[in-house]
Design a protein around this motif. Structure first.
Motif, PDB file in Angstrom:
ATOM      1  N   ILE A  94       0.841  -1.203  -0.050  1.00 49.99           N
ATOM      2  CA  ILE A  94       0.069  -0.042  -0.154  1.00 49.99           C
ATOM      3  C   ILE A  94       0.844   1.399  -0.037  1.00 49.99           C
ATOM      4  CG2 ILE A  94      -2.013   1.220   1.236  1.00 49.99           C
ATOM      5  CD1 ILE A  94      -2.145  -1.467   2.736  1.00 49.99           C
ATOM      6  N   PRO A  95       0.988   1.965  -1.194  1.00 47.21           N
ATOM      7  CA  PRO A  95       1.838   3.055  -1.118  1.00 47.21           C
ATOM      8  C   PRO A  95       1.250   4.104  -0.185  1.00 47.21           C
ATOM      9  CG  PRO A  95       1.347   2.359  -3.372  1.00 47.21           C
ATOM     10  CD  PRO A  95       0.546   1.706  -2.493  1.00 47.21           C
ATOM     11  N   ASN A  96       2.278   4.914   0.495  1.00 48.78           N
ATOM     12  CA  ASN A  96       1.714   5.934   1.158  1.00 48.78           C
ATOM     13  C   ASN A  96       1.343   5.501   2.560  1.00 48.78           C
ATOM     14  OD1 ASN A  96       2.776   8.024  -0.602  1.00 48.78           O
ATOM     15  ND2 ASN A  96       0.765   7.716  -1.735  1.00 48.78           N
ATOM     16  N   ALA A  97       1.416   4.102   2.792  1.00 49.19           N
ATOM     17  CA  ALA A  97       1.165   3.552   4.343  1.00 49.19           C
ATOM     18  C   ALA A  97       2.028   3.394   5.275  1.00 49.19           C
ATOM     19  CB  ALA A  97       0.301   2.186   3.909  1.00 49.19           C
ATOM     20  N   GLY A 120      -0.801  13.197   6.327  1.00 50.37           N
ATOM     21  CA  GLY A 120      -1.028  14.022   4.977  1.00 50.37           C
ATOM     22  C   GLY A 120      -2.196  13.078   3.973  1.00 50.37           C
ATOM     23  N   TYR A 121      -2.057  11.710   4.311  1.00 50.78           N
ATOM     24  CA  TYR A 121      -2.914  10.767   3.612  1.00 50.78           C
ATOM     25  C   TYR A 121      -4.051  10.309   4.578  1.00 50.78           C
ATOM     26  CZ  TYR A 121       1.088  10.948   0.327  1.00 50.78           C
ATOM     27  OH  TYR A 121       1.926  11.107  -0.535  1.00 50.78           O
ATOM     28  N   GLU A 122      -5.128   9.903   3.994  1.00 55.09           N
ATOM     29  CA  GLU A 122      -6.303   9.153   4.337  1.00 55.09           C
ATOM     30  C   GLU A 122      -6.675   7.806   3.679  1.00 55.09           C
ATOM     31  OE1 GLU A 122      -9.250  11.740   4.930  1.00 55.09           O
ATOM     32  OE2 GLU A 122      -9.379  12.293   2.876  1.00 55.09           O
ATOM     33  N   PRO A 123      -7.400   6.955   4.200  1.00 56.71           N
ATOM     34  CA  PRO A 123      -7.885   5.718   3.438  1.00 56.71           C
ATOM     35  C   PRO A 123      -8.890   6.344   2.526  1.00 56.71           C
ATOM     36  CG  PRO A 123      -7.870   5.367   5.787  1.00 56.71           C
ATOM     37  CD  PRO A 123      -7.475   6.817   5.533  1.00 56.71           C
ATOM     38  N   LYS A 124      -8.747   5.980   1.285  1.00 60.59           N
ATOM     39  CA  LYS A 124      -9.872   6.164   0.130  1.00 60.59           C
ATOM     40  C   LYS A 124     -10.936   5.809   0.476  1.00 60.59           C
ATOM     41  CE  LYS A 124     -10.374   6.271  -4.791  1.00 60.59           C
ATOM     42  NZ  LYS A 124      -9.804   6.090  -6.123  1.00 60.59           N
ATOM     43  N   ASN A 125     -12.023   6.485   0.451  1.00 64.33           N
ATOM     44  CA  ASN A 125     -13.543   6.190   0.692  1.00 64.33           C
ATOM     45  C   ASN A 125     -13.727   5.707   1.963  1.00 64.33           C
ATOM     46  OD1 ASN A 125     -14.196   6.856  -1.926  1.00 64.33           O
ATOM     47  ND2 ASN A 125     -13.706   5.000  -2.632  1.00 64.33           N
ATOM     48  N   ARG A 126     -12.736   5.999   2.965  1.00 57.84           N
ATOM     49  CA  ARG A 126     -12.786   5.717   4.365  1.00 57.84           C
ATOM     50  C   ARG A 126     -12.789   4.000   4.489  1.00 57.84           C
ATOM     51  NH1 ARG A 126     -17.503   9.364   7.142  1.00 57.84           N
ATOM     52  NH2 ARG A 126     -16.376  11.559   6.537  1.00 57.84           N
ATOM     53  N   ARG A 136      -5.950 -14.569  -0.542  1.00 63.59           N
ATOM     54  CA  ARG A 136      -6.203 -13.073  -1.382  1.00 63.59           C
ATOM     55  C   ARG A 136      -6.604 -12.043  -0.544  1.00 63.59           C
ATOM     56  NH1 ARG A 136      -5.091 -12.981  -6.711  1.00 63.59           N
ATOM     57  NH2 ARG A 136      -4.804 -15.099  -8.058  1.00 63.59           N
ATOM     58  N   TRP A 137      -6.723 -11.066  -0.544  1.00 62.67           N
ATOM     59  CA  TRP A 137      -6.989  -9.787   0.248  1.00 62.67           C
ATOM     60  C   TRP A 137      -8.222  -9.582  -0.628  1.00 62.67           C
ATOM     61  CZ3 TRP A 137      -5.441  -9.330   5.050  1.00 62.67           C
ATOM     62  CH2 TRP A 137      -4.166  -9.411   5.243  1.00 62.67           C
ATOM     63  N   THR A 138      -9.374  -9.140   0.234  1.00 61.24           N
ATOM     64  CA  THR A 138     -10.611  -9.037  -0.528  1.00 61.24           C
ATOM     65  C   THR A 138     -10.988  -7.729  -1.034  1.00 61.24           C
ATOM     66  OG1 THR A 138     -11.379  -8.316   2.003  1.00 61.24           O
ATOM     67  CG2 THR A 138     -12.109 -10.634   1.422  1.00 61.24           C
ATOM     68  N   SER A 139      -9.897  -6.771  -0.426  1.00 57.17           N
ATOM     69  CA  SER A 139     -10.175  -5.654  -1.235  1.00 57.17           C
ATOM     70  C   SER A 139      -8.726  -4.777  -1.409  1.00 57.17           C
ATOM     71  CB  SER A 139     -11.045  -4.330  -0.577  1.00 57.17           C
ATOM     72  OG  SER A 139     -10.534  -4.242   0.910  1.00 57.17           O
ATOM     73  N   VAL A 140      -8.372  -3.912  -2.256  1.00 60.07           N
ATOM     74  CA  VAL A 140      -7.122  -3.126  -2.446  1.00 60.07           C
ATOM     75  C   VAL A 140      -7.425  -1.886  -1.646  1.00 60.07           C
ATOM     76  CG1 VAL A 140      -5.710  -2.106  -4.077  1.00 60.07           C
ATOM     77  CG2 VAL A 140      -6.817  -4.325  -4.569  1.00 60.07           C
ATOM     78  N   LEU A 141      -6.704  -1.827  -0.668  1.00 56.81           N
ATOM     79  CA  LEU A 141      -6.379  -0.372   0.076  1.00 56.81           C
ATOM     80  C   LEU A 141      -5.590   0.512  -0.448  1.00 56.81           C
ATOM     81  CD1 LEU A 141      -6.319  -1.913   3.692  1.00 56.81           C
ATOM     82  CD2 LEU A 141      -8.203  -1.259   2.424  1.00 56.81           C
ATOM     83  N   VAL A 142      -6.123   2.084  -0.489  1.00 61.84           N
ATOM     84  CA  VAL A 142      -5.317   3.039  -1.007  1.00 61.84           C
ATOM     85  C   VAL A 142      -5.392   4.177  -0.157  1.00 61.84           C
ATOM     86  CG1 VAL A 142      -5.602   4.877  -2.810  1.00 61.84           C
ATOM     87  CG2 VAL A 142      -6.316   2.319  -3.342  1.00 61.84           C
ATOM     88  N   CYS A 143      -4.237   4.592   0.228  1.00 59.56           N
ATOM     89  CA  CYS A 143      -4.045   5.893   0.872  1.00 59.56           C
ATOM     90  C   CYS A 143      -3.772   7.239  -0.159  1.00 59.56           C
ATOM     91  CB  CYS A 143      -2.868   5.879   1.832  1.00 59.56           C
ATOM     92  SG  CYS A 143      -2.850   4.522   3.074  1.00 59.56           S
ATOM     93  N   GLU A 144      -4.790   8.012  -0.128  1.00 60.70           N
ATOM     94  CA  GLU A 144      -4.784   9.416  -0.916  1.00 60.70           C
ATOM     95  C   GLU A 144      -4.491  10.405   0.014  1.00 60.70           C
ATOM     96  OE1 GLU A 144      -8.601   9.311  -2.746  1.00 60.70           O
ATOM     97  OE2 GLU A 144      -9.758   9.928  -0.796  1.00 60.70           O
ATOM     98  N   LYS A 145      -4.268  11.420  -0.686  1.00 61.12           N
ATOM     99  CA  LYS A 145      -3.833  12.803   0.066  1.00 61.12           C
ATOM    100  C   LYS A 145      -5.179  13.285   0.551  1.00 61.12           C
ATOM    101  CE  LYS A 145      -2.665  17.495  -1.373  1.00 61.12           C
ATOM    102  NZ  LYS A 145      -1.892  18.362  -2.407  1.00 61.12           N
TER     103      LYS A 145
END
Length: 343
Positions: A94-97, A120-126, A136-145
């Motif tokens: 997970i970039p920026n994690a 400076g980042y937060e989980p996308k769509n919380r 496998r992981w059930t979803s891809v987590l994203v850290c966005e600005k």
């Protein structure tokens, strides 16, 4: 306990690890349960790579393939060859994690992983958690600005920033400048720092030549003295005069800083504006109640209506607002309800 740590495995193999660290920086053959490797030697010289694979029902402890490579470096294997159950999951990338565990930690089937984003980042769509499901992981987590974070600080001629480089700075971050030798801040009351406030940097100081204190080195001159016009990302030049250049931002962006830029007699430009993103986006294909028509962009402060796909209602819409970079969607209502704010 759901989390398995390589540290435990290394403790079990401690005698072998000691044996592996030879004076000549070579490595002993790794002990690999439920797997095999080539070439199969007793020792390996520094820099040699070996490839390993795992028996059926197992997989390597690194991502992306059913085989893996490891390199001997100064008497130690990097990474440590290891086979795990094929239904376990390795740490997600997970970039920026902010990782509090080693990337080589793995998790049993069913384990719930929670992401902690960098400043400076937060989980996308919380969405901050994902679950290991049969390897496998059930979803891809994203850290966005975050909407209130800032990009890189503005450039100041004859100054450097006393802070490590980052693409994103969290709200309330204070960044210090230092003028190069022979230069000092323009006015005594100026500070040598700026702050990130609600997504924008506060006014920056100016460094002037300390050898020309009695001269006004920032007299304006024609713009051809400064060479190429400054480039404003997501902005365009709307007017060019002998003494200034005027900018505006593209649609969905807001101008931060002065609208016009002038040329100083020392060959430097005055403060150059930036264009800050001032829009929200809605992927209607991923919102269950909306009719899928792709990604819709909404300007900051704008309210639009997006059609719902409920087949039991005619003329059915959701009111969508963009406020501070965040989307707010109402429930699906007809036009009359939306117009009278009874939805």
């Amino acid at each position: 306990m759901c989390v398995r740590y390589l540290g435990f495995v290394l403790l079990v193999w401690f005698p072998g690890v000691l044996h592996a660290q030879r004076a000549d920086n070579s490595c002993s053959a790794p002990r690999l349960n439920d797997g095999y490797f080539v070439p199969n030697n007793e020792t390996y010289a520094h820099g040699v790579k070996l490839t390993y694979a795992c028996e059926k029902g197992n997989k390597p402890v690194v991502a992306g393939r059913w085989w893996a490579t490891s390199t001997c470096q100064n008497g130690t294997w990097f990474h440590e060859p290891k086979c795990i159950d094929e239904e376990d999951c390795i740490t997600p990338e997970i970039p920026n994690a902010n990782y509090t565990t080693s990337p080589e930690v793995w998790y049993q089937d069913g384990h719930v992983f929670r992401v902690t984003c960098n400043e400076g980042y937060e989980p996308k769509n919380r969405a901050a958690t994902t679950r290991c499901n049969k390897g496998r992981w059930t979803s891809v987590l994203v850290c966005e600005k975050r909407y209130d974070s800032c990009g890189e600080p503005p450039r100041i001629p004859h100054a450097v920033i006393k802070h490590e480089y980052k693409e994103v700075f969290a709200a309330d971050t204070q960044v210090y400048y230092e003028c190069e030798d022979g230069y000092t801040v323009e006015r005594a009351e100026d500070t040598k720092s700026i702050f990130c406030v609600h997504g924008n940097w506060t006014d920056s100081p100016t460094c002037r030549s300390s050898t020309n204190c009695g001269l006004n080195e920032h007299e304006l001159t024609t713009i051809n003295r400064c060479g190429s016009l400054p480039v404003v990302r997501d902005g365009v030049v709307v007017e060019t005069d002998r003494m200034f250049v005027k900018y505006k931002c593209s649609r969905y962006y807001a101008l931060v800083g002065p609208q016009t830029v002038s040329c100083y007699s020392d060959g430097t430009w005055s403060e150059v504006p930036t264009c800050k993103a001032a829009f929200c986006s809605v992927d209607t294909d991923k919102v269950s109640r909306l009719k899928p028509v792709g990604v819709k962009f909404i300007e900051e402060g704008e309210t639009v209506r997006l059609e719902c796909k409920d087949e039991h209602w005619f003329d059915n819409f959701s009111k969508v607002q963009c406020t501070n970079g965040k989307i707010q969607l109402s429930r699906c209502c007809n036009r009359a309800q939306l117009s009278t704010n009874t939805c």
